[in-house]
Enzyme design. Structure first.
Site, short mmCIF file in Angstrom:
data_model
loop_
_atom_site.label_atom_id
_atom_site.label_comp_id
_atom_site.label_asym_id
_atom_site.label_seq_id
_atom_site.Cartn_x
_atom_site.Cartn_y
_atom_site.Cartn_z
N CYS A 73 0.92 -1.49 0.04
CA CYS A 73 -0.27 -0.44 -0.31
C CYS A 73 1.17 1.74 -0.15
CB CYS A 73 -1.26 0.13 1.01
SG CYS A 73 0.22 0.73 2.88
N HIS A 112 -2.03 1.41 7.16
CA HIS A 112 -2.48 1.16 5.65
C HIS A 112 -2.28 2.39 5.14
CE1 HIS A 112 -4.48 -0.43 1.96
NE2 HIS A 112 -4.59 0.23 2.40
N ASP A 127 -8.60 2.78 -3.19
CA ASP A 127 -7.22 1.17 -2.83
C ASP A 127 -6.84 1.18 -3.53
OD1 ASP A 127 -5.69 -0.03 -1.47
OD2 ASP A 127 -6.86 0.04 0.52
#
Length: 277
Positions: A73, A112, A127
Site C-alpha cells: 500500500c 494502511h 485503494d
C-alpha cells in the site's frame, strides 16, 4: 520543498490502457482503479529480501514501472495518488488500520495507506494496495448501502472513530480495515512503512503475500499456497513444490520480475513449506 512529480506519466497510463491522459471523472477513476489492480500486483518481496522498502516517489516509480515489480500500500497507493493528482483529481492520502482476519472490534496499528477523492462534491475512497481483497472500484464514502464492484460487494459503516470498510465474502460482511479522514504527512507513512517492513511481528516480514486481479477472478499466493478465486465459483488451490516453481509462478501468474537475491531465495525456500491457514 515540493513533492517530486511523476517522470513518466505516459508510460504509466500506457500500462493502464490509456493513450492520452483521461479527464478526472468518476468513470475514468473506475477504469484506472480496476486496471491498476490487474496491471500492478500486490507483493512484499522486498521486505522478505531484507532490503529497505523505499517509499519516495522516484524509487516507487522505478520499481513498479521499470523494474517489473509490484508493491504494497505505501508504494502502490502513493504512485496511484501521484497519477490522480497529475490528472487533475481532487485527491489526498489518508490512512487506516487493517482488521481483516481479526476478531470483531479489534483495534490494530495504523499501517494502511489509501486515498480520499472528491468528484462533483461527492466523496469517494480509492485503494489499489490492499492485497487479495483490494476493492476494484472507487467507493462512496457517505453511503451506508451495499456497493457493487467488478468483484465482491463492499459497504462502508460510519462510527464515532471514523469508518469501517467491509466486504461480502461468502455471504458474510467481513471487516477489512478501519479508517478516518485525518490529515497525513510523509512522516506518518514513513513510520508505518518502517513498522510494517521491519518489525519482527509484522506479517509482511514473516510470510509471502502476493495478489492480482482480473476479469472475474483474483489470484493470491500465501507462502507456497497458490489460489485462483473466481466470483461465484469454488476457489482452485494448489501447493507450490519448490522455489524454482514459485519463482516461475510469480513471473507467469503475477507478472513479477523476481530479482536475483540470495537472501530472498533462502527466505522463499524457508516459507514454501509453510501452508497459509
Amino acid at each position: 520543498m515540493s513533492e517530486p512529480r511523476l517522470t513518466n506519466t505516459a508510460l504509466y497510463l500506457q500500462r493502464l490502457g490509456f493513450d492520452a491522459p483521461p479527464a478526472p471523472t468518476l468513470e475514468n477513476l473506475s477504469r484506472l482503479q480496476l486496471r491498476h489492480t490487474g496491471a500492478f500486483p500486490f507483493e512484499n518481496l522486498t521486505t522478505l529480501s531484507g532490503e529497505p522498502v523505499l517509499i519516495d516517489l522516484p524509487s516507487i516509480e522505478q520499481k513498479v514501472l521499470h523494474d517489473g515489480r509490484g508493491g504494497y500500500c505505501y508504494e502502490l497507493n502513493k504512485l496511484f495518488l501521484a497519477l490522480l493528482q497529475e490528472l487533475g483529481f481532487d485527491a489526498r492520502a489518508i490512512s487506516g488500520r487493517v482488521v481483516m482476519g481479526q476478531p470483531e472490534g479489534a483495534w490494530t496499528a495504523r499501517t494502511h495507506r489509501l486515498s480520499l477523492l472528491t468528484i462533483d462534491d461527492v466523496r469517494y475512497i480509492t485503494d489499489v494496495g490492499f492485497g487479495g481483497m483490494v476493492p476494484t472500484a472507487p467507493l462512496l464514502l457517505d453511503s451506508r448501502g451495499e456497493q457493487l464492484t467488478p468483484h465482491e460487494p463492499y459497504r462502508i459503516e460510519q462510527h464515532v472513530d471514523g469508518y469501517t470498510l467491509r466486504a461480502n465474502v461468502d455471504g458474510e460482511w467481513r471487516a477489512m480495515y478501519i479508517f478516518d479522514l485525518q490529515r497525513q504527512e510523509d512522516i506518518d507513512f514513513t513510520v508505518g512503512n518502517w513498522y510494517v517492513s521491519t518489525h519482527p511481528g509484522s506479517s509482511f516480514a514473516e510470510r509471502l503475500m502476493v495478489a492480482r486481479t482480473g476479469e472475474g477472478w483474483r489470484r493470491t499466493l500465501n507462502n507456497g499456497s497458490f489460489a485462483i478465486h473466481r466470483i461465484g465459483e469454488d476457489s482452485e488451490r494448489r501447493q507450490v513444490a519448490d522455489v524454482s516453481e514459485l519463482i516461475e509462478l510469480l513471473e507467469r501468474e503475477f507478472g513479477i520480475r523476481v530479482p536475483e537475491h540470495a537472501q530472498l531465495k533462502c527466505t522463499l525456500e524457508r516459507l514454501i513449506d509453510l501452508t497459509d491457514g
